[in-house]
Design an enzyme around this catalytic site. Structure first.
Site, PDB file in Angstrom:
ATOM      1  N   ARG A 229       0.840  -1.192   0.000  1.00 31.48           N
ATOM      2  CA  ARG A 229       0.000   0.000   0.000  1.00 31.48           C
ATOM      3  C   ARG A 229       0.879   1.248   0.000  1.00 31.48           C
ATOM      4  O   ARG A 229       2.002   1.229   0.484  1.00 31.48           O
ATOM      5  CB  ARG A 229      -0.901   0.033   1.242  1.00 31.48           C
ATOM      6  CG  ARG A 229      -2.104  -0.915   1.149  1.00 31.48           C
ATOM      7  CD  ARG A 229      -3.010  -0.780   2.369  1.00 31.48           C
ATOM      8  NE  ARG A 229      -2.344  -1.215   3.571  1.00 31.48           N
ATOM      9  CZ  ARG A 229      -1.784  -0.422   4.469  1.00 31.48           C
ATOM     10  NH1 ARG A 229      -1.830   0.894   4.320  1.00 31.48           N
ATOM     11  NH2 ARG A 229      -1.179  -0.919   5.524  1.00 31.48           N
TER      12      ARG A 229
ATOM     13  N   TYR B 123      -1.496  -3.590  -6.814  1.00 31.36           N
ATOM     14  CA  TYR B 123      -1.253  -4.366  -5.596  1.00 31.36           C
ATOM     15  C   TYR B 123      -2.373  -4.271  -4.556  1.00 31.36           C
ATOM     16  O   TYR B 123      -2.845  -3.188  -4.232  1.00 31.36           O
ATOM     17  CB  TYR B 123       0.061  -3.919  -4.921  1.00 31.36           C
ATOM     18  CG  TYR B 123       0.466  -4.910  -3.855  1.00 31.36           C
ATOM     19  CD1 TYR B 123       1.191  -6.052  -4.173  1.00 31.36           C
ATOM     20  CD2 TYR B 123       0.047  -4.749  -2.539  1.00 31.36           C
ATOM     21  CE1 TYR B 123       1.510  -6.993  -3.221  1.00 31.36           C
ATOM     22  CE2 TYR B 123       0.359  -5.690  -1.574  1.00 31.36           C
ATOM     23  CZ  TYR B 123       1.087  -6.811  -1.918  1.00 31.36           C
ATOM     24  OH  TYR B 123       1.390  -7.743  -0.976  1.00 31.36           O
TER      25      TYR B 123
ATOM     26  N   LYS C 187      -9.746  -2.357   1.529  1.00 31.40           N
ATOM     27  CA  LYS C 187      -9.496  -1.191   2.377  1.00 31.40           C
ATOM     28  C   LYS C 187     -10.247   0.055   1.885  1.00 31.40           C
ATOM     29  O   LYS C 187     -10.758   0.836   2.680  1.00 31.40           O
ATOM     30  CB  LYS C 187      -7.991  -0.915   2.485  1.00 31.40           C
ATOM     31  CG  LYS C 187      -7.204  -2.061   3.141  1.00 31.40           C
ATOM     32  CD  LYS C 187      -7.778  -2.412   4.450  1.00 31.40           C
ATOM     33  CE  LYS C 187      -7.204  -3.512   5.296  1.00 31.40           C
ATOM     34  NZ  LYS C 187      -5.957  -4.150   5.126  1.00 31.40           N
TER      35      LYS C 187
ATOM     36  N   HIS D 275     -10.795  -2.264  11.280  1.00 31.88           N
ATOM     37  CA  HIS D 275      -9.692  -3.120  10.819  1.00 31.88           C
ATOM     38  C   HIS D 275      -9.482  -4.221  11.858  1.00 31.88           C
ATOM     39  O   HIS D 275      -8.488  -4.231  12.580  1.00 31.88           O
ATOM     40  CB  HIS D 275      -8.438  -2.262  10.663  1.00 31.88           C
ATOM     41  CG  HIS D 275      -7.295  -2.930   9.954  1.00 31.88           C
ATOM     42  ND1 HIS D 275      -5.979  -2.572  10.163  1.00 31.88           N
ATOM     43  CD2 HIS D 275      -7.259  -3.924   9.023  1.00 31.88           C
ATOM     44  CE1 HIS D 275      -5.185  -3.308   9.399  1.00 31.88           C
ATOM     45  NE2 HIS D 275      -5.930  -4.142   8.697  1.00 31.88           N
TER      46      HIS D 275
ATOM     47  N   SER E 213      -1.511  -3.428  10.343  1.00 34.61           N
ATOM     48  CA  SER E 213      -1.144  -4.312   9.239  1.00 34.61           C
ATOM     49  C   SER E 213       0.081  -5.151   9.591  1.00 34.61           C
ATOM     50  O   SER E 213       1.064  -4.641  10.130  1.00 34.61           O
ATOM     51  CB  SER E 213      -0.860  -3.469   7.998  1.00 34.61           C
ATOM     52  OG  SER E 213      -2.017  -2.719   7.685  1.00 34.61           O
TER      53      SER E 213
ATOM     54  N   CYS F 263       0.477  -7.379  11.871  1.00 30.43           N
ATOM     55  CA  CYS F 263       0.724  -7.485  13.313  1.00 30.43           C
ATOM     56  C   CYS F 263      -0.058  -8.621  13.958  1.00 30.43           C
ATOM     57  O   CYS F 263      -0.252  -8.629  15.178  1.00 30.43           O
ATOM     58  CB  CYS F 263       0.434  -6.162  14.005  1.00 30.43           C
ATOM     59  SG  CYS F 263       1.672  -4.906  13.602  1.00 30.43           S
TER      60      CYS F 263
ATOM     61  N   ASP G 231      -9.537  -9.635   8.795  1.00 34.89           N
ATOM     62  CA  ASP G 231      -9.020  -8.293   8.483  1.00 34.89           C
ATOM     63  C   ASP G 231     -10.026  -7.162   8.716  1.00 34.89           C
ATOM     64  O   ASP G 231      -9.633  -6.088   9.137  1.00 34.89           O
ATOM     65  CB  ASP G 231      -8.547  -8.262   7.025  1.00 34.89           C
ATOM     66  CG  ASP G 231      -7.610  -7.095   6.715  1.00 34.89           C
ATOM     67  OD1 ASP G 231      -6.675  -6.860   7.511  1.00 34.89           O
ATOM     68  OD2 ASP G 231      -7.810  -6.420   5.697  1.00 34.89           O
TER      69      ASP G 231
ATOM     70  N   ARG H  94       2.150 -12.284  -0.293  1.00 35.04           N
ATOM     71  CA  ARG H  94       0.837 -12.652   0.252  1.00 35.04           C
ATOM     72  C   ARG H  94       0.180 -13.781  -0.536  1.00 35.04           C
ATOM     73  O   ARG H  94       0.544 -14.058  -1.673  1.00 35.04           O
ATOM     74  CB  ARG H  94      -0.090 -11.432   0.262  1.00 35.04           C
ATOM     75  CG  ARG H  94       0.396 -10.368   1.236  1.00 35.04           C
ATOM     76  CD  ARG H  94      -0.664  -9.346   1.553  1.00 35.04           C
ATOM     77  NE  ARG H  94      -0.150  -8.385   2.519  1.00 35.04           N
ATOM     78  CZ  ARG H  94      -0.688  -8.148   3.718  1.00 35.04           C
ATOM     79  NH1 ARG H  94      -1.785  -8.778   4.095  1.00 35.04           N
ATOM     80  NH2 ARG H  94      -0.157  -7.256   4.525  1.00 35.04           N
TER      81      ARG H  94
HETATM   82  P1  GTP Z   1      -2.661  -7.561   7.509  1.00 29.84           P
HETATM   83  O1  GTP Z   1      -3.143  -8.618   6.567  1.00 29.84           O
HETATM   84  O2  GTP Z   1      -1.524  -6.751   6.931  1.00 29.84           O
HETATM   85  O3  GTP Z   1      -3.736  -6.668   8.028  1.00 29.84           O
HETATM   86  O4  GTP Z   1      -1.904  -8.299   8.735  1.00 29.84           O
HETATM   87  P2  GTP Z   1      -2.343  -9.241   9.955  1.00 29.84           P
HETATM   88  O5  GTP Z   1      -2.635  -8.390  11.135  1.00 29.84           O
HETATM   89  O6  GTP Z   1      -3.373 -10.222   9.543  1.00 29.84           O
HETATM   90  O7  GTP Z   1      -0.940  -9.971  10.282  1.00 29.84           O
HETATM   91  P3  GTP Z   1      -0.548 -11.525  10.250  1.00 29.84           P
HETATM   92  O8  GTP Z   1      -1.394 -12.376  11.143  1.00 29.84           O
HETATM   93  O9  GTP Z   1      -0.450 -11.935   8.838  1.00 29.84           O
HETATM   94  O10 GTP Z   1       0.907 -11.484  10.906  1.00 29.84           O
HETATM   95  C1  GTP Z   1       1.988 -10.784  10.372  1.00 29.84           C
HETATM   96  C2  GTP Z   1       3.306 -11.324  10.870  1.00 29.84           C
HETATM   97  O11 GTP Z   1       3.335 -11.393  12.302  1.00 29.84           O
HETATM   98  C3  GTP Z   1       3.584 -12.731  10.370  1.00 29.84           C
HETATM   99  O12 GTP Z   1       4.922 -12.803   9.962  1.00 29.84           O
HETATM  100  C4  GTP Z   1       3.334 -13.599  11.578  1.00 29.84           C
HETATM  101  O13 GTP Z   1       4.108 -14.780  11.546  1.00 29.84           O
HETATM  102  C5  GTP Z   1       3.715 -12.679  12.746  1.00 29.84           C
HETATM  103  N1  GTP Z   1       2.947 -13.021  13.981  1.00 29.84           N
HETATM  104  C6  GTP Z   1       1.614 -13.201  14.073  1.00 29.84           C
HETATM  105  N2  GTP Z   1       1.250 -13.545  15.336  1.00 29.84           N
HETATM  106  C7  GTP Z   1       2.385 -13.558  16.073  1.00 29.84           C
HETATM  107  C8  GTP Z   1       2.670 -13.835  17.447  1.00 29.84           C
HETATM  108  O14 GTP Z   1       1.796 -14.149  18.256  1.00 29.84           O
HETATM  109  N3  GTP Z   1       3.982 -13.749  17.844  1.00 29.84           N
HETATM  110  C9  GTP Z   1       4.974 -13.401  16.950  1.00 29.84           C
HETATM  111  N4  GTP Z   1       6.223 -13.329  17.415  1.00 29.84           N
HETATM  112  N5  GTP Z   1       4.743 -13.143  15.650  1.00 29.84           N
HETATM  113  C10 GTP Z   1       3.470 -13.212  15.204  1.00 29.84           C
HETATM  114  C1  SPV Z   2      -3.059  -4.417   5.236  1.00 34.99           C
HETATM  115  O1  SPV Z   2      -2.100  -3.780   4.778  1.00 34.99           O
HETATM  116  O2  SPV Z   2      -3.579  -4.130   6.347  1.00 34.99           O
HETATM  117  C2  SPV Z   2      -3.607  -5.577   4.489  1.00 34.99           C
HETATM  118  C3  SPV Z   2      -3.105  -5.808   3.128  1.00 34.99           C
HETATM  119  O3  SPV Z   2      -4.472  -6.266   5.000  1.00 34.99           O
HETATM  120  S1  SPV Z   2      -3.827  -4.757   1.929  1.00 34.99           S
HETATM  121  O4  SPV Z   2      -4.927  -5.478   1.300  1.00 34.99           O
HETATM  122  O5  SPV Z   2      -2.789  -4.448   0.953  1.00 34.99           O
HETATM  123  O6  SPV Z   2      -4.352  -3.576   2.572  1.00 34.99           O
HETATM  124 MN    MN Z   3      -5.177  -5.400   6.981  1.00 35.56          MN
END
Ligand code: GTP
Ligand code: SPV
Ligand code: MN
Length: 580
Positions: free
Chosen positions: A69, A197, A206, A226, A248, A250, A275, A364
């Site tokens: 983004r 993207y 979003k 979110h 994002s 996290c 999400d 992704r």
């Molecule tokens: P968006 O799709 O961008 O909104 O992200 P999201 O909040 O869904 O994040 P996601 O669950 O994909 O996690 C992002 C990164 O954080 C990945 O590399 C995970 O492996 C890592 N992660 C997730 N949960 C944990 C956790 O409990 N501990 C640690 N150390 N890392 C974590």
């Molecule tokens: C984020 O960035 O919080 C995502 C990926 O979930 S995107 O669809 O690119 O916004």
């Molecule tokens: Mn997101």
């Protein structure tokens, strides 16, 4: 092609302006998806992955300048700049239309214009909203098929409702100097140019479901957030629902798909969404949530059978991979996969370990939510699920404890408004810098945060049975930079404390910033985390927190007079408690 006059006129006008070779109205069928994929395989936009290990899986490589983004190129074009607020980039709508329309002129020459009707939320839910995306990208069309209820089912609803969000998208020439993501909330319109993207291009996500929807939600009395939505079923067979907002990359996808550890036999997690969450106040005074999406666009790095087995399993077939590396036998590979090794990087170059990561850090997967072994049938329930707890969280090496609870709703809104987190690869720019990210909505709130907080606060006046509010941080680090909390499946232990607090069962210790778990209140049996580490994880350091509240105060000041007085007062109370 449709009985909706506004839609057919808009398609005709757009075609006239952008001059595509062909127009294709998406019906959302599997045959259509197959055709889109075959077309992209032919022109190189997709590449086949190992069909023995990964049937119907494909690789898409973005332009290397177009991998995340772009927040600095994203605009809220409301009539009044103050309505967009200091949290958004703003251009006057008339000027914005002129600027971006000039880019769209003839931009679809030689291409197909796809008309993509989509429904955000179950197609029979009164809480759902529809949109139509016009795009010249078959990759976008294919992703929208996986991510939303797309095609005839949505068109039918649009023809009944009359209303829909208009999203116009063109890849342009992918030049970052000719790239804009513009939102016109008063016109329920999005115009996105020059990126193919994720969040820049899949406009249902979003752009519609957060930026436009947050604006609509404020006017209509609901919330667009979110947040993930998950069900936690205990061994007695009772399920409670949680909504959680983390910035994002996290941890939303991972938490929403959690698999209980060995020590927690009899527990089960159900995924509603990973999400985005739309919440409405029910007649019972509770918040009821739906997931407007129907698929996942999830982060690959870090995904393996130990961290997220359900995700690992669901992406072994019928998945689009974006910007991953390849193994010698043409399987997708990313950092943290913990098996195989890459020979080709995300840009298609031979990989020798010397040119940074093999997969892009924001690589992704796109997959239908139906493929998640933990997908909850409640995801299709038109009334949604009742939320027991709302969790905010961030990625903080320091300061924020593992978990703490707000005293009440108003304090919880302060907690959400105070979220700060280290930046990630989900957006362009520096990574690992702590920034303010209130409610994990900094990049996504379609209007002035001051008004948004005020709106959140107003729910306290409408109901006495709102969810309890918590804050978590899975990312606290020790002196050597190692994560102190094991995270992933073990996060269930924290969720248990949270749900027990909602039930009045678990013990809490009052601190200046809220309640943290009393010593021993989080079950650590069978966990390799000693008492000292637990104490450190739950520490509320007064000096660091005074500093944190000072920074928050300065941040709040940028909202001037518009900052709600109840939020100012809640901040003052915590600051006062810290200096006692
Ligand atoms: P968006 O799709 O961008 O909104 O992200 P999201 O909040 O869904 O994040 P996601 O669950 O994909 O996690 C992002 C990164 O954080 C990945 O590399 C995970 O492996 C890592 N992660 C997730 N949960 C944990 C956790 O409990 N501990 C640690 N150390 N890392 C974590
Ligand atoms: C984020 O960035 O919080 C995502 C990926 O979930 S995107 O669809 O690119 O916004
Ligand atoms: Mn997101």
């Amino acid at each position: 092609m449709t009985t909706n006059r506004a839609l057919s006129d808009w398609v005709a006008q757009t075609a006239n302006h952008t001059q595509p070779d062909r127009i294709h109205w998406c019906d959302g069928s599997d045959i259509e998806y197959r055709g889109l994929v075959d077309g992209m395989l032919k022109d190189g936009m997709l590449q086949e992955l190992n069909q023995k290990t990964h049937p119907n899986c494909y690789l898409h490589r973005s332009n290397p300048q177009d991998v995340a983004r772009v927040e600095h190129l994203t605009f809220i074009c409301s009539h009044s700049q103050a309505d967009a607020g200091p949290n958004n980039n703003w251009i006057d709508p008339q000027e914005a239309h002129a600027k971006i329309d000039a880019l769209f002129k003839d931009s679809m020459q030689g291409r197909t214009l796809y008309v993509i009707p989509y429904c955000m939320g179950p197609s029979d839910s009164p809480l759902s909203r529809c949109g139509v995306e016009i795009t010249d990208s078959p990759y976008v069309a294919a992703n929208m098929k996986l991510m939303t209820r797309m095609g005839n089912v949505a068109l039918k609803r649009i023809e009944q409702d009359g209303e829909f969000v208009k999203g116009l998208h063109s890849m342009g020439d992918l030049n970052p100097d000719r790239r804009f993501i513009m939102h016109f909330p008063e016109e329920l319109t999005i115009k996105s140019f020059g990126s193919g993207y994720g969040g820049n291009a899949l406009l249902g996500k979003k752009c519609h479901a957060l930026r436009i929807a947050s604006w609509q939600a404020k006017r209509e009395g609901w919330l667009a957030e979110h947040m993930l939505i998950m069900g936690v079923e205990n061994p007695q067979g009772e399920t409670h629902y949680i909504a959680a907002a983390f910035p994002s990359a996290c941890g939303k996808t991972n938490l929403a798909m959690l698999i209980p550890p060995e020590s927690h036999r009899g527990w089960k997690i159900w995924t509603i969404g990973d999400d985005i969450c739309w919440m409405h106040l029910g007649e019972d005074g509770r918040l009821w949530a739906i997931n407007p999406e129907a698929g996942f666009f999830g982060v690959l790095p870090g995904t393996n059978p130990k961290t997220n087995k359900n995700a690992y399993d669901m992406i072994t077939h019928d998945t689009i991979f974006t910007n991953v590396a390849l193994t010698r036998d043409n399987r997708p590979w990313w950092e943290g996969l913990k098996e195989g090794s890459p020979v080709v990087d995300w840009q298609g170059r031979p990989y020798d370990g010397r040119n940074g990561t093999a997969a892009h850090p924001n690589s992704r997967f796109t997959v239908s939510a139906q493929q998640n072994p933990g997908y909850s049938p409640k995801s299709e329930d038109p009334s949604g699920v009742p939320i027991s707890a709302i969790i905010f969280g961030g990625r903080r090496a320091d300061v924020a404890p593992l978990v703490y609870e707000a005293r009440n709703w108003i304090h919880g809104v302060l907690m959400g408004a105070g979220v700060a987190s280290e930046t990630t690869a989900a957006a362009t720019g520096r990574v690992g810098v702590v920034r303010r990210d209130p409610m994990a909505m900094k990049p996504f709130c379609g209007y002035n945060f001051a008004d948004y907080w005020n709106y959140w606060l107003s729910f306290a006046d409408k109901s006495t049975t709102l969810p309890k509010i918590f804050h978590v941080n899975w990312f606290r680090q020790d002196k050597d930079g190692k994560f102190m909390w094991p995270g992933f499946g073990e996060n269930l232990r924290v969720l248990r404390w949270i749900l027990d607090r909602c039930d009045g069962k678990a013990r809490g210790r009052e601190t200046a910033i809220g309640y943290v778990p009393a010593s021993g209140a989080i079950d650590t049996r069978g966990l390799d985390v000693d008492a000292d580490t637990m104490r450190a994880l739950l520490e509320v350091n007064p000096d660091k927190w005074r500093n944190e509240m000072q920074i928050l105060d300065e941040y709040f000041s940028s909202y001037g007079e518009r900052l709600p007085s109840r939020l100012r007062e809640a901040h003052r109370q915590v600051a006062a408690a810290l200096s006692r």
